[in-house]
Design a protein around this motif. Structure first.
Motif, PDB file in Angstrom:
ATOM      1  N   ARG A  56       0.696  -0.691   0.337  1.00 12.40           N
ATOM      2  CA  ARG A  56       0.477   0.339   0.015  1.00 12.40           C
ATOM      3  C   ARG A  56       0.734   1.204  -0.179  1.00 12.40           C
ATOM      4  NH1 ARG A  56      -5.117  -0.396   1.825  1.00 12.40           N
ATOM      5  NH2 ARG A  56      -4.866   1.426   2.930  1.00 12.40           N
ATOM      6  N   GLY A  57       1.900   1.536   0.468  1.00 14.56           N
ATOM      7  CA  GLY A  57       2.890   2.320   0.634  1.00 14.56           C
ATOM      8  C   GLY A  57       3.273   2.871  -1.257  1.00 14.56           C
ATOM      9  N   THR A  58       2.869   1.787  -1.996  1.00 17.25           N
ATOM     10  CA  THR A  58       3.090   2.646  -3.354  1.00 17.25           C
ATOM     11  C   THR A  58       2.212   3.606  -3.451  1.00 17.25           C
ATOM     12  OG1 THR A  58       4.112   0.637  -3.822  1.00 17.25           O
ATOM     13  CG2 THR A  58       3.141   2.245  -5.245  1.00 17.25           C
ATOM     14  N   ALA A  59       0.906   2.996  -3.667  1.00 16.28           N
ATOM     15  CA  ALA A  59      -0.645   3.679  -3.153  1.00 16.28           C
ATOM     16  C   ALA A  59      -0.255   5.059  -2.483  1.00 16.28           C
ATOM     17  CB  ALA A  59      -1.760   3.511  -3.216  1.00 16.28           C
ATOM     18  N   HIS A  60       0.217   5.356  -1.472  1.00 16.83           N
ATOM     19  CA  HIS A  60       0.427   6.346  -0.432  1.00 16.83           C
ATOM     20  C   HIS A  60       1.290   7.408  -1.516  1.00 16.83           C
ATOM     21  CE1 HIS A  60      -1.772   5.652   3.002  1.00 16.83           C
ATOM     22  NE2 HIS A  60      -1.247   4.247   3.421  1.00 16.83           N
ATOM     23  N   ASN A  90      -9.310  11.856  -5.052  1.00 16.48           N
ATOM     24  CA  ASN A  90     -10.018  11.195  -4.655  1.00 16.48           C
ATOM     25  C   ASN A  90     -10.219   9.870  -4.785  1.00 16.48           C
ATOM     26  OD1 ASN A  90     -12.249  13.746  -4.443  1.00 16.48           O
ATOM     27  ND2 ASN A  90     -12.015  13.950  -6.166  1.00 16.48           N
ATOM     28  N   ASP A  91      -9.643   9.204  -5.397  1.00 15.81           N
ATOM     29  CA  ASP A  91      -9.056   8.020  -5.452  1.00 15.81           C
ATOM     30  C   ASP A  91      -8.590   7.136  -4.009  1.00 15.81           C
ATOM     31  OD1 ASP A  91      -9.967   7.586  -8.185  1.00 15.81           O
ATOM     32  OD2 ASP A  91      -7.672   6.808  -8.926  1.00 15.81           O
ATOM     33  N   ILE A 100      -6.722   2.637  -5.633  1.00 19.44           N
ATOM     34  CA  ILE A 100      -5.148   2.795  -6.907  1.00 19.44           C
ATOM     35  C   ILE A 100      -4.503   1.623  -6.655  1.00 19.44           C
ATOM     36  CG2 ILE A 100      -3.003   3.801  -6.049  1.00 19.44           C
ATOM     37  CD1 ILE A 100      -4.015   6.211  -5.413  1.00 19.44           C
ATOM     38  N   VAL A 101      -4.041   0.792  -5.398  1.00 17.23           N
ATOM     39  CA  VAL A 101      -3.821  -0.841  -4.655  1.00 17.23           C
ATOM     40  C   VAL A 101      -4.664  -1.957  -6.398  1.00 17.23           C
ATOM     41  CG1 VAL A 101      -3.597  -2.149  -3.743  1.00 17.23           C
ATOM     42  CG2 VAL A 101      -2.999  -0.860  -2.959  1.00 17.23           C
TER      43      VAL A 101
END
Length: 272
Positions: free
Chosen positions: A171-175, A224-225, A230-231
């Protein structure tokens, strides 16, 4: 270029340029001689801005994946269409290319340390260390360093954080995507696991079909995503969503292997 100019991480650019030239010359045959890398999407690379680009990709070896991307990126920027033929492109490489890698991997020997100078943004993995599962907090300095690299140029990351296929997206990539708002370009690679050892340093098998497909940038609503959204987009984009995982029957597996061998035979006659 001033002789002693440095990048944001303090690396001298003239040293980085010579390392890329030397390592590029050494590694070129791995994708052109022993195995012929098939490429799609070079035109997409030429249409990207110089900075604020994040490449997301599935991962198959520690080093061969990134080395191939350095070749493909620089060849495309030098005007080659889906080809790394004629290595002259490596003489004037793009110097603001970075890749996210585990710190312990990049410190594991002299060669990885040399590789690190060419553009590694080293981080401490929060889930794995010294071959064991761990749980630890994300270091703010790691996040800021990735952001620093994104602000300076192109960054390659492997959001699964492992060479094992179909593992969950971190999830870090999405952050990072929501925080720094880069253009996100998916890349799907194949064949590297079969042709190289796990580290990507030794050739395990010759005449293997290797491929690299650069896709159009993802459509992301940074405001908004949700992180989960995103993941999911990343999973589908790099073809690592569970829906891509097909359990083969023995008969299907036999047919699949036969098709692979036929492709490898055809590959011997392909040229870029």
């Amino acid at each position: 270029m001033p002789l002693f100019k440095r990048n944001p991480f303090g690396h001298y650019l003239f040293i980085k340029k010579w390392l890329i030239r030397i390592l590029g010359a050494i590694s070129h045959g791995r994708y052109r001689k022993f195995n012929s890398l098939q490429i799609e999407g070079s035109d997409i690379l030429r249409n990207l801005p110089d900075k604020k680009v994040l490449f997301i990709s599935n991962h198959q070896t520690y080093f061969a994946d990134v080395a191939a991307m350095f070749h493909v990126f620089n060849a495309a920027l030098s005007g080659r269409d889906d080809s790394i033929k004629n290595i002259g492109y490596i003489w004037n490489p793009k110097l603001n290319i970075y890749f996210v890698a585990a710190g312990e991997t990049m410190k594991s020997g002299i060669l990885p340390k040399i590789f690190a100078y060419t553009g590694s943004v080293s981080i401490d993995r929060t889930w794995r260390a010294a071959g064991k599962d761990v749980k630890r907090q994300v270091k703010n300095s790691d996040i800021s360093n990735i952001g620093k690299a994104i602000d300076d140029g192109w960054v390659v990351t492997f959001p699964q954080g492992t060479t094992t296929p179909f593992k969950p997206i971190r999830r870090g990539t999405a952050h990072i995507i929501k925080t720094y708002k880069p253009i996100v370009v998916p890349i799907v690679i194949d064949g590297f696991r079969r042709s190289f050892d796990k580290k990507g340093l030794n050739i395990k098998r010759k005449n293997v079909l290797q491929s690299m497909v650069i896709k159009e940038p993802l459509d992301i609503d940074y405001e908004n995503d949700e992180i989960a959204d995103i993941v999911t987009k990343i999973e589908y984009a790099i073809e690592q969503h569970p829906s891509f995982l097909k359990v083969l029957s023995p008969k299907e597996a036999e047919e699949y292997m036969k098709e692979e061998e036929e492709l490898n035979e055809k590959r011997k006659f392909w040229s870029n």
